[in-house]
Write a protein that holds these residues in place. Structure first.
Motif, short mmCIF file in Angstrom:
data_model
loop_
_atom_site.label_atom_id
_atom_site.label_comp_id
_atom_site.label_asym_id
_atom_site.label_seq_id
_atom_site.Cartn_x
_atom_site.Cartn_y
_atom_site.Cartn_z
N GLY A 1 24.09 -49.05 -81.01
CA GLY A 1 23.95 -47.69 -80.14
C GLY A 1 24.70 -47.66 -78.94
N ARG A 2 24.06 -47.62 -77.98
CA ARG A 2 24.82 -47.63 -76.62
C ARG A 2 24.89 -49.21 -75.99
NH1 ARG A 2 21.36 -42.77 -73.93
NH2 ARG A 2 20.03 -43.08 -75.74
N THR A 3 24.61 -50.15 -76.63
CA THR A 3 24.66 -51.51 -76.41
C THR A 3 26.27 -51.99 -77.32
OG1 THR A 3 23.51 -52.42 -78.01
CG2 THR A 3 22.63 -52.08 -75.72
N LEU A 4 27.30 -52.75 -76.78
CA LEU A 4 28.10 -53.10 -77.40
C LEU A 4 28.88 -54.30 -76.70
CD1 LEU A 4 30.33 -52.33 -79.69
CD2 LEU A 4 31.57 -50.93 -77.85
N ASN A 5 29.22 -55.08 -77.59
CA ASN A 5 29.98 -56.66 -77.14
C ASN A 5 31.54 -56.21 -77.23
OD1 ASN A 5 27.24 -57.56 -76.42
ND2 ASN A 5 27.40 -58.96 -78.16
N TYR A 6 32.07 -56.92 -76.23
CA TYR A 6 33.58 -56.80 -76.46
C TYR A 6 34.08 -58.52 -76.51
CZ TYR A 6 38.25 -57.46 -74.25
OH TYR A 6 39.65 -58.00 -74.08
N ASN A 7 34.67 -58.86 -77.49
CA ASN A 7 35.07 -60.14 -77.53
C ASN A 7 36.15 -60.85 -76.79
OD1 ASN A 7 33.25 -60.60 -79.93
ND2 ASN A 7 34.73 -60.17 -81.27
N ILE A 8 35.91 -61.79 -76.00
CA ILE A 8 36.93 -62.04 -74.99
C ILE A 8 37.37 -63.50 -75.24
CG2 ILE A 8 35.99 -60.81 -73.02
CD1 ILE A 8 34.62 -63.19 -72.00
N PRO A 9 38.42 -64.12 -74.88
CA PRO A 9 38.74 -65.31 -75.07
C PRO A 9 38.06 -66.44 -74.92
CG PRO A 9 40.64 -64.22 -73.86
CD PRO A 9 39.39 -63.31 -73.84
N GLY A 10 37.84 -67.48 -75.72
CA GLY A 10 36.98 -68.77 -75.54
C GLY A 10 35.92 -68.47 -76.42
N GLY A 11 35.79 -67.32 -77.48
CA GLY A 11 34.69 -67.38 -78.11
C GLY A 11 33.52 -66.40 -77.32
N PHE A 12 33.78 -66.16 -76.06
CA PHE A 12 32.66 -65.43 -75.40
C PHE A 12 32.52 -63.87 -75.49
CE2 PHE A 12 33.79 -69.35 -73.08
CZ PHE A 12 32.79 -69.88 -73.29
N VAL A 13 31.74 -63.09 -74.96
CA VAL A 13 31.60 -61.69 -75.06
C VAL A 13 31.15 -61.24 -73.56
CG1 VAL A 13 30.83 -61.70 -77.42
CG2 VAL A 13 29.19 -61.63 -75.61
N SER A 14 31.69 -59.84 -73.41
CA SER A 14 31.29 -59.39 -72.38
C SER A 14 30.83 -57.89 -72.73
CB SER A 14 32.52 -59.04 -71.39
OG SER A 14 32.32 -58.33 -70.23
N GLU A 15 29.92 -57.44 -72.32
CA GLU A 15 29.12 -56.02 -72.69
C GLU A 15 29.69 -54.86 -72.06
OE1 GLU A 15 25.84 -59.15 -71.71
OE2 GLU A 15 27.60 -58.45 -70.96
N VAL A 16 30.09 -53.90 -72.88
CA VAL A 16 30.59 -52.59 -72.29
C VAL A 16 29.87 -51.70 -72.50
CG1 VAL A 16 32.99 -53.34 -72.61
CG2 VAL A 16 31.79 -52.33 -74.53
N GLY A 17 28.41 -51.71 -72.73
CA GLY A 17 27.30 -50.88 -72.83
C GLY A 17 26.31 -51.44 -71.79
N GLY A 18 25.03 -51.00 -72.49
CA GLY A 18 23.95 -51.38 -71.70
C GLY A 18 23.78 -52.81 -71.57
N GLN A 19 23.26 -53.53 -70.64
CA GLN A 19 23.22 -55.04 -70.78
C GLN A 19 22.23 -55.92 -70.04
OE1 GLN A 19 27.33 -55.39 -68.44
NE2 GLN A 19 26.00 -57.30 -67.61
N TRP A 20 21.42 -55.14 -69.10
CA TRP A 20 20.36 -56.01 -68.35
C TRP A 20 19.07 -55.64 -68.82
CZ3 TRP A 20 24.22 -53.44 -65.46
CH2 TRP A 20 25.40 -54.17 -64.99
N MET A 21 18.08 -56.56 -68.21
CA MET A 21 16.73 -56.34 -68.32
C MET A 21 16.28 -57.05 -66.71
SD MET A 21 14.90 -59.08 -70.66
CE MET A 21 14.62 -60.84 -70.34
N GLY A 22 15.16 -56.56 -66.50
CA GLY A 22 14.40 -57.06 -65.55
C GLY A 22 12.75 -57.26 -65.27
N PRO A 23 12.29 -57.26 -64.20
CA PRO A 23 10.91 -57.53 -63.95
C PRO A 23 10.09 -56.29 -64.55
CG PRO A 23 11.75 -57.94 -61.75
CD PRO A 23 13.14 -57.33 -62.70
N GLY A 24 8.93 -56.37 -65.48
CA GLY A 24 8.20 -55.45 -65.98
C GLY A 24 8.75 -55.04 -67.25
N GLN A 25 9.94 -55.28 -67.69
CA GLN A 25 10.88 -54.97 -68.67
C GLN A 25 10.33 -56.08 -69.89
OE1 GLN A 25 14.79 -54.04 -68.37
NE2 GLN A 25 14.41 -52.44 -66.98
N THR A 26 8.85 -55.92 -70.25
CA THR A 26 8.47 -56.95 -71.22
C THR A 26 8.75 -56.78 -72.69
OG1 THR A 26 6.35 -55.79 -71.12
CG2 THR A 26 6.73 -57.55 -69.77
#
Length: 494
Positions: free
Chosen positions: A90-115
């Protein structure tokens, strides 16, 4: 007179019924495992002898996949997930970057209370790590440049934030239209309210960025009632919504946020059908619902609609939906598709300069740039939310603009990236017509009561329907759990 059964006897009967149901459903489900079968054959197998699924789920984002996962864990195998895109997430999406890593180009975080999303990550074996914020933030204004240590915050006025927190106590996060102060609060925009708070000119940029990043619209267009409902989700503490430290942007997922959906889809296998948009829903008011897709019809006793309300408006319904629900879908804001960029460097050089990678810009294209590097900083990544109308549409021109702004912030090291990605959601994905719902003043008063109630056999799901953290990944997971529970209860009653 009939003998009244004991609670234990009733519970045992219910368990036996569920075991019988689960065994029959599992036997039907095994027919759908042949990898060489056609799309139509797989669908027919999942539907069983009578050609009818128990549950069809529309949408393979976090909500829909969570619902599907819950159905399977409850013993139900007579279901399918239908996804319009050629991928899950859906609205989460990974972008492949050099070195085999990814960077998110959609929703990406969580925080306190988001159990809910935290529990899902643990169950799937997905690790987490903290968002990087140590060091100074850069504020750009024209040719000017200021650095300041915001200590993990966005720099909004704490006293004003505390006032918002107090107001939010009267606005239920899952149903803001039921607030005792709805008549007073839903007339105002966030901008109207802020204008009464004697905000310092130097703080305006922080409030503007906060409103756009959290709510999808500038303060003048963001409904105060809706904004307060978001704060209510954060334990009525504005700082939990608006910062990095101890806030909704505090924690990231190893492997990128899309990995949650990818892992769920791998577990579900042939139950997930990609590139299968639902164009029409017929018979939702009867015993069996027919979904008309690009690959034929799917029939189900219950349907979990786990997509954005504005996307629901793009489907045809026969018969038409009740007036109030149709009006909600028609009026739901769909003008905040967002644009997010990722600039990749060989290393996070800004950290050596005492910078945390964050940039706020006054009246410029950069709403917020931030360090989005992998957990150990093996490679340097700066992601940015940008003002779409102020960034060139052509990739190389957009990259050149970013390089110059980053060089203004951190020096000439910023002029030598090794990769650049520009995710303009309004151009690349017709199924993500908006990322954040920019709810205006008056919306909840007019349409709120139509958000949750089912329409016949249609169960509304998706993060916008969540009773807490609506609009966030956590809200999506919660809505998926709730949607599955409602579907199972509907089947039990039937």
């Amino acid at each position: 007179m009939a003998k009244k059964s004991s609670p234990d006897a009733a519970a045992n009967l219910q368990r036996r019924q569920w075991l019988k149901y689960a065994s029959a459903s599992a036997a039907v489900g095994t027919l759908a495992m042949g990898a060489r079968q056609s799309h139509a054959a797989l669908t027919k197998a999942a539907q069983g002898a009578d050609g009818i699924l128990d549950v069809a789920i529309i949408g393979a984002g976090l909500a829909g996949l969570t619902a599907a996962r819950d159905l399977r864990q409850a013993g139900c195998e007579s279901f399918l997930v239908l996804e319009a895109r050629d991928r899950v997430g859906g609205r989460t999406l990974n972008y492949n970057i050099p070195g085999g890593f990814v960077s998110e180009v959609g929703g990406q975080w969580m925080g306190p209370g988001q159990t809910a999303v935290a529990d899902l990550a643990r169950e799937l074996g997905v690790g987490t790590f903290p968002t990087y914020y140590d060091g100074n933030t850069v504020i750009l204004g024209g040719a000017g440049r200021v650095t300041v240590d915001l200590k993990g915050t966005f720099g909004t006025d704490e006293a004003v934030g505390a006032r918002l927190g107090r107001l939010s106590r009267d606005v239920p996060c899952g149903a803001p239209w039921t607030s005792s102060k709805v008549g007073e609060l839903d007339k105002l925009s966030v901008g109207d309210w802020l204008a009464r708070q004697d905000i310092k000119p130097e703080d305006q940029v922080a409030w503007n960025a906060s409103s756009i990043l959290s709510g999808g619209a500038a303060p003048a267009k963001m409904g105060l009632l809706h904004f307060l409902s978001m704060i209510n989700s954060a334990d009525c503490d504005y700082s939990q919504l608006d910062s990095i430290k101890h806030s909704a942007q505090e924690t990231r997922f190893v492997g990128g946020s899309q990995i949650l959906s990818i892992k769920m889809a791998e577990q579900l296998g042939d139950k997930v059908r990609l590139s299968t948009p639902v164009r029409q829903i017929s018979g939702w008011d009867g015993d069996v619902v027919t979904l008309h897709t690009d690959h034929g019809e799917v029939r189900a006793r219950t349907v979990v609609v786990a997509i954005h309300p504005a996307l629901c408006h793009q489907m045809q319904f026969d018969p038409p939906l009740p007036d109030k629900r149709a009006a909600l879908q028609r009026a739901w804001p769909a003008h905040s598709p967002a644009r997010k960029t990722a600039m990749v460097y060989r290393r996070p050089f800004w950290r050596d300069k005492g910078m945390n990678g964050s940039i706020f810009q006054v009246n410029g294209p950069i709403l917020w740039a931030f360090d989005n590097s992998p957990p150990a900083g093996e490679i340097g990544v700066i992601n940015a939310f940008v003002e779409n109308g102020m960034v060139p549409s052509e990739r190389d021109a957009a990259m050149a603009m970013h390089k110059q702004l980053y060089a203004q912030a951190w020096g000439d090291d910023a002029l030598s990236p090794i990769a650049f990605h520009d995710q303009d959601w309004s151009r690349v994905d017709p199924w993500t017509i908006t990322c954040i719902s920019a709810i205006p003043p008056g919306f909840w008063s007019a349409h709120g009561e139509a958000l949750h109630p089912s329409c016949g056999k249609l169960i509304w799901s998706g993060t916008e329907t969540a009773n807490i953290w609506a609009g966030y990944m956590d809200g999506a997971v919660r809505s998926g759990h709730h949607g599955a529970l409602r579907a199972l209860n509907a089947l039990r009653r039937a």
